[in-house]
Design an enzyme around this catalytic site. Structure first.
Site, PDB file in Angstrom:
ATOM      1  N   ASP A  69       8.988   2.571   1.176  1.00 56.51           N
ATOM      2  CA  ASP A  69       8.548   3.065  -0.119  1.00 56.51           C
ATOM      3  C   ASP A  69       7.877   1.898  -0.830  1.00 56.51           C
ATOM      4  O   ASP A  69       8.360   0.763  -0.767  1.00 56.51           O
ATOM      5  CB  ASP A  69       9.731   3.587  -0.941  1.00 56.51           C
ATOM      6  CG  ASP A  69       9.256   4.498  -2.061  1.00 56.51           C
ATOM      7  OD1 ASP A  69       8.553   5.488  -1.777  1.00 56.51           O
ATOM      8  OD2 ASP A  69       9.566   4.215  -3.240  1.00 56.51           O
ATOM      9  N   HIS A 177       2.076  -6.806   0.834  1.00 56.35           N
ATOM     10  CA  HIS A 177       3.474  -6.439   0.639  1.00 56.35           C
ATOM     11  C   HIS A 177       4.052  -5.779   1.898  1.00 56.35           C
ATOM     12  O   HIS A 177       5.114  -6.124   2.374  1.00 56.35           O
ATOM     13  CB  HIS A 177       3.539  -5.455  -0.540  1.00 56.35           C
ATOM     14  CG  HIS A 177       2.404  -4.451  -0.549  1.00 56.35           C
ATOM     15  ND1 HIS A 177       1.104  -4.836  -0.724  1.00 56.35           N
ATOM     16  CD2 HIS A 177       2.362  -3.121  -0.331  1.00 56.35           C
ATOM     17  CE1 HIS A 177       0.314  -3.769  -0.637  1.00 56.35           C
ATOM     18  NE2 HIS A 177       1.054  -2.717  -0.385  1.00 56.35           N
TER      19      HIS A 177
END
Ligand code: ITT
Length: 194
Positions: A69, A177
């Site tokens: 997520d 990320h």
């Protein structure tokens, strides 16, 4: 070769992640498995939603899997859109409307610093493991580039003067990320399977 299901419906994520794990692990996407049902993301935090996605697919298949997520957090907006990144401008998950809302809220603000945060949840042999990756950067005044997805066209990672939208996914993977979280996943798996 060890098989792992990537519990995502976002094919852009699959495209970025598959080459990072290639060679040692066979990644299967939900599309390839014909698992097209929506996965719930009911929680207010990124880790909880990552766990929920992996848990849902593990319960459905009984197989080793991982999910992730991701949220974009803008500091001068108190961390918005954050966990609401996909539905910032409404429930339709419309990228362009989300970006319009973000740029609108940042109008006139001098602090445009932001970060992407990814949490990967691996369920391996029934046990859960979490890995986190962060990419700091800033939000542009207007969109630049048409590569990537989501907020990529308005995010410049630290160390570059291009937006993610101006990078091929291999270049994005040098900063991202997602890459950092997946690197931690790979180190963990290498230890488990050595
Ligand atoms: P899954 O839940 O099926 O994995 P998703 O697209 O819903 O796919 P997330 O909930 O993790 O993924 O992401 C929330 C939103 O954040 C997503 O819709 C994108 O708009 C944005 N996003 C995620 N990763 C991004 C990235 O690397 N670059 C730009 N935007 C990103």
């Amino acid at each position: 070769m060890t098989e792992l299901i990537f519990a995502t419906h976002n094919e852009n994520k699959v495209r970025e992640v598959r080459p990072l794990l290639d060679g040692n692990f066979r990644i299967m996407s939900l599309t390839e498995l014909g698992l097209n049902d929506d996965i719930p993301e009911p929680f207010d935090t990124i880790p909880e939603n990552a766990v929920e996605k992996a848990r849902t697919i593990f319960e459905l298949t009984g197989k080793n899997c991982f999910s992730e997520d991701t949220g974009l957090e803008v500091f001068s907006l108190n961390g918005e859109p954050g966990v609401k990144s996909a539905r910032y401008a409404g429930p339709s998950h419309h990228f362009e409307a989300n970006i319009d809302k973000l740029l609108g809220k940042l109008e006139g603000k001098t602090d445009r610093s932001a970060r992407f945060l990814t949490v990967v949840c691996l369920i391996l042999n029934g046990k859960r493991h979490l890995f986190e990756g962060e990419c700091k950067g800033s939000i542009t005044i207007a969109r630049r580039g048409d590569k990537g997805f989501g907020y990529d066209s308005v995010f410049i990672p630290e160390g570059s003067d291009k937006t993610f939208g101006e990078m091929e996914f291999e270049e994005k993977n040098k900063f991202s990320h997602r890459r950092k979280a997946i690197d931690k996943l790979i180190s963990f798996l290498q230890e488990e399977y050595k």
